[in-house]
Motif scaffolding. Structure first.
Motif: not given
Length: 885
Positions: A45, A191, A696, A698-701, A783-784, A790
């Motif tokens: 990220t 991560e 959504r 992607n996995r973050k946005y 975004r996370d 966030e």
């Protein structure tokens, strides 16, 4: 050192490379989007959307290694290694042996001295500030806790205490297990560094190829191409120099890789024909009858359509009596040999059970409803029959007809899984039963449907303390006490009593300053409400139609309420209100509410200074002052809410709310003679459309956007709306660059004056700005960042307008909505925000900036270039609870 660590390269081993970017080339659209989700290894990220720093990998390493101060041996050894490399190159460039010897002799002593200093510092221990992650120690602590609690449980004699200790043990061991498997809290916030792995890349390529094959690209190929990230283009070269500079400071290595999956998808296969092979004649007839609804049709081959067809056939069959049917009976055969190139035949085969000529059809023989199912069998029950349903009541009796209307199953119907689930849903909607279980007793192909219910407590008390948020100001404390009585008259009705109080930070309506205001909160509210909710329509319709609409969860609700509000230095209001409404819903997606009667009586007492302010508005011909007189309001309304996807639950979906209200037609019911004294009455229509969407990405946005449109038209003699029916713009859930309720109307504005009495460029935001027309839109990229934090970037646009100029001020024409002018009067704000998920609530902080201010004179409305030069005027901090939309 922090920046080099955030680049991630500081933690590389000698044979490792960081995966900084990967892409799938040769395909586009949904094919590419789904292929990217299949990639086995994801880059780290990046910080705040665009910056190249992998801050989460830094957090992970910080949690893993801890924080200590001491000699950086790795950094010094890398510098020494770089120095040796430089000397080697200088020796190679030397033209004579003499020159080479001079270089070697000159620098040998220097290198030896540096190496000696490094070796000397290597044995020195650093100062440990935060210890890193120790998995072995975590395992030991888990074992120690388990042993300690096992001893306590063994010594305890009381069962209740034992159960509490067991629950405590389970909680503690769960936390320790999470620490063992996922690391400490900082590691879980972060991560692990994304290291390039050739095996994972090959796995990803195979997954992409399989995915393309499932979409009809049977001959597609996927090739992996890797490139040194530093040598891709000019920007890459600049990045390499920056990273090398960080290397000089902190010893960070700079090995980065860019991974591309090159796809050659070739031609896509086409479904030319579909053949149905069903051995059971009755089942074949059922499927052919509903073939038009089948998801499997001619077109490009897509394996997902086959999965959808299997689910569709299973649902169709299982809801038409075939209780023992399973998906294993459904087979698909793909034939690409009997037709031309790139065309296939899909043969759908539905097998019979082994050794049988047909599938068995099951019917409902009888239905038994058992309330208080937890009672012992010896308890004496009351048994009654209604519409072929046998009701067995325990401690409580319920209205048989209402229960019967909520049970879509009937005697001699075919078994239906959908009807079973719908029965559970409908009975749960009644808010009388904690659990609803349904099972079937089988005699041949006949079912006895047993419905077991476990009721809630008859009397329930709940309380709530927290902070409330309005569009006007900062969150304020509140408390709410709710008393609930269920099934008092045996008709499954819910009687509720609510008592509430709250303080709110509401901006003053006027610019009046008062010495009475000594705290943050300018509004104090106290109130109570009595409500009766009956799970049917109180309307003269027969039981046949009541049963028909029973599946839509019909509700008739009556409420009586009283509320007191004290707006410090301005007014006090006592509001009595009565409402009679009908509500129903379609599944869980669409909810309707019709309110035929809503009557409010408002007793308003204005302070002397506030009344003087209202009188000044009246002298100008502004009808807004009438909204603060004692009044009677009679209205009817219609409300529709629809939820698409998982809006409000998940991260993807949409929400649509439509409201229409008509006021004034009930004025005869709230005449002056009934209450006594002179009361203001209002006649108006009001409509509001609120559309919200979250995508959504992607996995973050996540991308969220909203459009809110409103229109109200007062047509009574006073040409005014009730105070709470006006539209306002500005605030934490509106246009966030403006103070709450202070934007607009239109391009009308009152400007502040300086000490000399000259008008300035700053708009006077002391008074609220109501409007009858609202246009409001927002877009927010979320975004996370780390853990439960966030970040967001947002853009808001909108304004309010008046429908006509009722004042004596010709300048007020700027506040009136005009089609040829309103696009230039849309205010625009942008900003950044942070959201913190505290589990029980989401705390939000937004900083909005004015970008385009329609209140300024033409030519000066673009104010983005003045954000920092006039920060106090062009920015606004907003604190909120929950998301803005």
């Amino acid at each position: 050192m922090f920046l080099s660590s955030c680049l991630g390269s500081k933690f590389l081993k000698d044979d490792e490379q960081i995966l900084v970017k990967q892409n799938v080339k040769g395909i586009s659209g949904s094919l590419k989007d789904n292929s990217l989700l299949l990639l086995n290894n994801q880059p780290n990220t990046r910080f705040l959307f665009v910056f190249p720093f992998t801050h989460l990998s830094f957090l992970y390493k910080l949690g893993e290694s801890g924080v200590s101060f001491g000699p950086n041996i790795d950094c010094k050894e890398m510098r020494l290694s770089d120095k040796r490399e430089i000397i080697r190159k200088r020796i190679e460039k030397a033209k004579t042996e003499k020159k080479k010897t001079q270089i070697e002799e000159k620098l040998e002593q220097t290198l030896t001295t540096k190496q000696r200093k490094i070796d000397k510092k290597r044995d020195k221990s650093g100062l440990i500030i935060i210890r890193g992650y120790d998995k072995d120690n975590a395992i030991k602590k888990k074992i120690k806790i388990e042993q300690k609690l096992d001893i306590k449980i063994a010594k305890e004699d009381k069962t209740k205490k034992k159960n509490k200790l067991r629950a405590k043990k389970a909680r503690k061991l769960d936390r320790k297990e999470r620490r063992i498997n996922q690391g400490n809290q900082m590691m879980r916030w972060g991560e692990a560094l994304s290291i390039y792995d050739a095996n994972k890349a090959n796995t990803s390529a195979s997954a992409i190829q399989d995915f393309l094959s499932s979409k009809g690209f049977f001959n597609a190929t996927v090739r992996i191409d890797t490139a040194d990230y530093d040598h891709l283009h000019a920007i890459g070269k600049i990045g390499r120099k920056c990273r090398n500079w960080f290397s000089r400071i902190a010893g960070a290595k700079h090995r980065y890789i860019h991974l591309d999956f090159i796809v050659d998808k070739k031609k896509r296969y086409f479904i030319d024909s579909i053949q149905l092979d069903v051995r059971d004649a009755a089942l074949r007839e059922l499927i052919l009858k509903n073939k038009s609804k089948s998801p499997l049709q001619k077109g490009y081959y897509d394996q997902q359509k086959l999965s959808g067809e299997r689910d569709y056939i299973y649902d169709l069959v299982i809801n038409n009596g075939y209780y023992e049917f399973s998906k294993q009976y459904i087979r698909f055969q793909i034939d690409s040999t009997h037709l031309g190139r790139d065309s296939i035949i899909v043969r759908e085969v539905i097998l019979n059970p082994d050794g049988k000529a047909a599938h068995k059809i099951f019917y409902i023989d009888s239905i038994v409803f058992v309330s208080d199912a937890s009672l012992s069998q010896s308890y004496r029950r009351t048994t009654e029959t209604f519409q072929d349903i046998t009701f067995s009541f325990g401690k409580r009796r319920y209205n048989k007809s209402i229960l019967g209307w909520r049970i879509p199953m009937a005697q001699d119907d075919r078994y239906s899984k959908e009807a079973t689930i719908e029965t559970q849903r409908q009975l749960s909607f009644l808010d009388n039963f904690k659990f609803v279980n349904i099972n079937y007793d089988t005699v041949g192909n006949r079912f006895v449907a047993n419905i077991f219910t476990f009721p809630f407590k008859k009397h329930e008390t709940s309380g709530e303390i927290g902070f409330s948020q309005t569009t006007q100001g900062n969150p304020g404390p509140f408390f709410n006490i709710n008393l609930k009585n269920r099934n008092l008259l045996n008709s499954l009705e819910i009687i509720g009593i609510d008592i509430n109080a709250k303080l709110q930070d509401l901006r003053n309506v006027s610019n009046i300053n008062s010495e009475d205001i000594t705290g943050t909160y300018t509004s104090r509210q106290f109130g109570g409400q009595l409500s009766v909710s009956i799970p049917k329509f109180l309307f003269p319709i027969g039981s046949y139609y009541q049963r028909k609409i029973g599946k839509y969860n019909p509700t008739t609700k009556t409420t009586l309420s009283a509320a007191f509000e004290d707006r410090i230095s301005e007014y006090t209001r006592l509001v009595y209100e009565g409402t009679f409404s009908y509500g129903w819903q379609v599944r869980d997606r669409i909810k309707y509410t019709i309110t035929p009667i809503q009557i409010s009586w408002i007793d308003s007492n204005n302070s002397a200074s506030f009344q003087e302010f209202l009188n000044s508005l009246s002298l100008e011909g502004n009808p807004y002052a009438n909204a603060f007189n004692s009044a009677a309001v009679g209205s009817s309304s219609f409300n529709r809410e629809q939820n698409f996807g998982d809006y409000g639950i998940g991260k993807d979906g949409a929400f649509l709310k439509t409201t229409f209200e008509f006021g004034g037609h009930l004025n005869s019911l709230v005449s002056n003679s009934f209450f006594g004294g002179k009361l203001e009455v209002f006649e108006y229509i009001k409509a509001n459309l609120d559309i919200r969407r979250i995508n959504r990405l992607n996995r973050k946005y996540n991308l969220a956007y909203r459009m809110n449109l409103g229109y109200a038209y007062p047509f009574g003699d006073n040409r005014a709306l009730p105070f709470d029916r006006y539209f306002f713009a500005g605030g934490s859930s509106s246009i966030r660059g403006w103070k709450p309720r202070r934007l607009g109307p239109g391009s009308y504005a009152v400007f502040e004056v300086d000490e000399s009495g000259n008008e300035t460029n700053s708009v006077d935001f002391d008074t609220e700005q109501p409007g009858e027309i609202l246009i409001e839109s927002s877009m927010e990229l979320r975004r996370d960042l780390v853990g439960s934090v966030e970040g967001a970037l947002f853009l808001d646009a909108g304004n309010v307008w008046r429908t006509e100029n009722n004042s004596n001020d010709p300048e007020f024409d700027k506040a009136v909505f005009e089609f040829d002018r309103f696009p230039r009067e849309i205010a625009v704000a942008a900003g950044i925000g942070t959201r913190v998920d505290l589990q029980f609530l989401i705390l939000r902080l937004d900083l909005g900036f004015k970008i385009y201010d329609p209140a300024q004179k033409k030519g000066n409305r673009f104010v983005a270039d003045e954000i920092f030069s006039n920060f106090g005027y062009n920015s606004e901090f907003n604190i909120g609870i929950g998301y803005p939309f």
